[in-house]
Design an enzyme around this catalytic site. Structure first.
Site, PDB file in Angstrom:
ATOM      1  N   LYS A 111       0.873  -1.221   0.039  1.00  0.00           N
ATOM      2  CA  LYS A 111       0.106  -0.108   0.107  1.00  0.00           C
ATOM      3  C   LYS A 111       0.888   1.448   0.107  1.00  0.00           C
ATOM      4  O   LYS A 111       0.339   2.390  -0.709  1.00  0.00           O
ATOM      5  CB  LYS A 111      -0.896  -0.021   0.961  1.00  0.00           C
ATOM      6  CG  LYS A 111      -2.243  -0.951   1.057  1.00  0.00           C
ATOM      7  CD  LYS A 111      -3.412  -0.490   1.799  1.00  0.00           C
ATOM      8  CE  LYS A 111      -4.364  -1.545   1.507  1.00  0.00           C
ATOM      9  NZ  LYS A 111      -5.641  -1.463   2.054  1.00  0.00           N
ATOM     10  N   LYS A 191      -4.240 -10.229  -6.388  1.00  0.00           N
ATOM     11  CA  LYS A 191      -5.672 -10.687  -5.711  1.00  0.00           C
ATOM     12  C   LYS A 191      -6.660  -9.523  -6.131  1.00  0.00           C
ATOM     13  O   LYS A 191      -6.523  -8.488  -6.433  1.00  0.00           O
ATOM     14  CB  LYS A 191      -5.264 -10.490  -4.034  1.00  0.00           C
ATOM     15  CG  LYS A 191      -6.158  -9.858  -3.132  1.00  0.00           C
ATOM     16  CD  LYS A 191      -5.755  -9.907  -1.785  1.00  0.00           C
ATOM     17  CE  LYS A 191      -5.968  -8.262  -1.165  1.00  0.00           C
ATOM     18  NZ  LYS A 191      -7.180  -7.979  -0.479  1.00  0.00           N
ATOM     19  N   LYS A 194     -10.373  -4.119  -3.885  1.00  0.00           N
ATOM     20  CA  LYS A 194     -11.489  -2.956  -3.810  1.00  0.00           C
ATOM     21  C   LYS A 194     -10.773  -1.645  -4.769  1.00  0.00           C
ATOM     22  O   LYS A 194     -11.505  -1.044  -5.236  1.00  0.00           O
ATOM     23  CB  LYS A 194     -11.808  -2.460  -2.738  1.00  0.00           C
ATOM     24  CG  LYS A 194     -12.668  -3.458  -1.812  1.00  0.00           C
ATOM     25  CD  LYS A 194     -13.396  -2.611  -0.618  1.00  0.00           C
ATOM     26  CE  LYS A 194     -13.668  -3.430   0.721  1.00  0.00           C
ATOM     27  NZ  LYS A 194     -12.192  -3.221   1.586  1.00  0.00           N
TER      28      LYS A 194
HETATM   29  P1  ATP Z   1      -8.440  -2.932  -0.438  1.00  0.00           P
HETATM   30  O1  ATP Z   1      -8.446  -3.237  -1.876  1.00  0.00           O
HETATM   31  O2  ATP Z   1      -8.951  -1.654  -0.150  1.00  0.00           O
HETATM   32  O3  ATP Z   1      -7.378  -3.291   0.516  1.00  0.00           O
HETATM   33  P2  ATP Z   1      -9.579  -5.452  -0.095  1.00  0.00           P
HETATM   34  O4  ATP Z   1     -10.561  -5.740  -1.537  1.00  0.00           O
HETATM   35  O5  ATP Z   1      -8.371  -6.132   0.081  1.00  0.00           O
HETATM   36  O6  ATP Z   1      -9.761  -3.921   0.146  1.00  0.00           O
HETATM   37  P3  ATP Z   1     -10.551  -5.837   2.723  1.00  0.00           P
HETATM   38  O7  ATP Z   1     -11.092  -4.753   3.440  1.00  0.00           O
HETATM   39  O8  ATP Z   1      -8.939  -5.356   3.028  1.00  0.00           O
HETATM   40  O9  ATP Z   1     -10.492  -5.784   1.075  1.00  0.00           O
HETATM   41  O10 ATP Z   1     -10.569  -7.242   3.262  1.00  0.00           O
HETATM   42  C1  ATP Z   1     -11.923  -7.554   4.035  1.00  0.00           C
HETATM   43  C2  ATP Z   1     -12.076  -9.119   3.968  1.00  0.00           C
HETATM   44  O11 ATP Z   1     -11.977  -9.886   2.843  1.00  0.00           O
HETATM   45  C3  ATP Z   1     -10.558  -9.606   4.788  1.00  0.00           C
HETATM   46  O12 ATP Z   1     -11.046 -10.762   5.418  1.00  0.00           O
HETATM   47  C4  ATP Z   1      -9.873 -10.099   3.560  1.00  0.00           C
HETATM   48  O13 ATP Z   1      -8.997 -11.014   3.715  1.00  0.00           O
HETATM   49  C5  ATP Z   1     -10.937 -10.704   2.520  1.00  0.00           C
HETATM   50  N1  ATP Z   1     -10.398 -10.490   1.145  1.00  0.00           N
HETATM   51  C6  ATP Z   1     -10.327  -9.303   0.599  1.00  0.00           C
HETATM   52  N2  ATP Z   1      -9.551  -9.571  -0.677  1.00  0.00           N
HETATM   53  C7  ATP Z   1     -10.021 -11.156  -0.768  1.00  0.00           C
HETATM   54  C8  ATP Z   1      -9.774 -11.977  -2.049  1.00  0.00           C
HETATM   55  N3  ATP Z   1      -9.398 -11.483  -3.248  1.00  0.00           N
HETATM   56  N4  ATP Z   1     -10.102 -13.246  -1.856  1.00  0.00           N
HETATM   57  C9  ATP Z   1     -10.411 -13.734  -0.675  1.00  0.00           C
HETATM   58  N5  ATP Z   1     -10.656 -12.969   0.475  1.00  0.00           N
HETATM   59  C10 ATP Z   1     -10.196 -11.570   0.212  1.00  0.00           C
END
Ligand code: ATP
Ligand code: LTN
Length: 324
Positions: A111, A191, A194
């Protein structure tokens, strides 16, 4: 009865990675446990957010928790910033956190390359440790990417307990290994997230039917044209993982079922199972979002419950440290 704690940042659109990796697991564990699900807005502001959009997102995420099946009669939903104990404990834990350990956090490294560095981003895992430790949590259902943060949480709890006497329970991560990491539909090496710049890579829980169809249709595959166990590229493994997760079958079963089928056929089957789950969620969401008063009542109850638990831990911590 176990205490379960988890959270999602209201930092963008919730997607099927969040659903499979986190939310769907939460629904399964809310029964018979003491479950708290948080909307971690203080974490979200570690990268720049538009204030008006953030306020809206917090309510959107709360409504999505409910639409995905979190039942406010069984679990407590609350907004992190509405319980000041989180940032208070984070400050105390800061004083026992080694600098080097935070520098090794993968999420921080990633990040801080994408955004301007700030202390909040660096300190993010300590606030997350506070979220978890305040509630004497037994289990934290999350996706694979959060494992390192939970290891840090355990380290901090152990260090505090050793220095000041038994205070915190050591939490365990609960990660569904097969579906813990859903990858981007456009770049299967990274991955699904968001904050992905390419909107085609991420299927959002509130996407329309047309958007979902288009994204799956345009998902990258590989130079072959049929599913085969002999050439399991990252892209196809990811598509099969999504299929198995939404169909509720094992990866191996999905692979057997699809063996020899054209990629277009695999995509059609994925579209079907994804729509079957997401369209009702979207409908429920719209229903819930219309009644803001009811949503606010659920969040108020959640906050009161959360504070009733966290204040006990924080009082103990303050006494141990010598602040009271
Ligand atoms: P950002 O891109 O803003 O970092 P993010 O999409 O990674 O956000 P988070 O809010 O960080 O989402 O994660 C919320 C939950 O969803 C956490 O438990 C995280 O491990 C899970 N998660 C996020 N992305 C994935 C993914 N691609 N596959 C499985 N689990 C996920
Ligand atoms: N860092 C987490 C969100 C989060 C969290 C938590 C998850 C903040 N505090 C406590 C579980 C428990 C993420 O998913 N990015």
């Amino acid at each position: 009865m176990k205490t379960i704690f988890s959270g999602v940042q209201p930092s963008g659109n919730l997607h099927i990675g969040n659903y499979i990796g986190a939310l769907r697991q939460w629904v399964n564990v809310q029964e018979g446990n003491d479950a708290l699900f948080c909307i971690v807005d203080l974490h979200a502001i570690t990268v720049p957010q538009d204030p008006k959009a953030l306020r809206e997102k917090v309510l959107e995420v709360a409504a999505l928790y409910l639409a995905c099946g979190i039942d406010p009669k069984k679990a407590h939903i609350f907004i992190q910033s509405e319980n000041p104990d989180h940032s208070y404990l984070a400050w105390i834990l800061n004083t026992i956190t080694p600098f080097g350990q935070l520098q090794r956090m993968t999420q921080f490294k990633e990040k801080s390359q994408k955004h301007e560095e700030n202390l909040g981003l660096f300190d993010y895992p300590v606030l997350m440790a506070s979220d978890i430790l305040l509630y004497q949590t037994d289990e934290v259902p999350v996706g694979e990417d959060q494992k390192q943060h939970i290891e840090l949480t355990r380290d901090l709890a152990e260090r505090f307990n050793k220095r000041f006497g038994e205070t915190f329970k050591l939490p365990n991560p609960v990660i569904q290994s097969q579906t813990a990491r859903i990858m981007s539909l456009q770049n299967p090496a990274s991955k699904m997230s968001k904050s992905d710049n390419n909107p085609l890579g991420t299927i959002n829980l509130l996407d329309t039917e047309e958007q979902i169809r288009e994204k799956i249709k345009k998902a990258v595959t590989d130079s072959n044209s049929k599913v085969s166990k002999d050439h399991g590229s990252e892209a196809i493994v990811n598509l099969l993982t999504i299929y198995s997760a939404f169909k509720g079958i094992s990866f191996n079963k999905a692979q057997d079922e699809m063996e020899g089928k054209a990629y277009s056929e695999l995509k059609n089957s994925i579209t079907e199972v994804v729509l079957e789950t997401l369209l009702p969620i979207r409908e429920k969401y719209e229903e819930i979002r219309k009644d803001e008063k009811a949503l606010r009542d659920i969040l108020d109850e959640g906050r009161e419950y959360a504070i009733s638990k966290s204040s006990k831990t924080l009082l103990d911590v303050k006494q141990k440290v010598g602040l009271i």
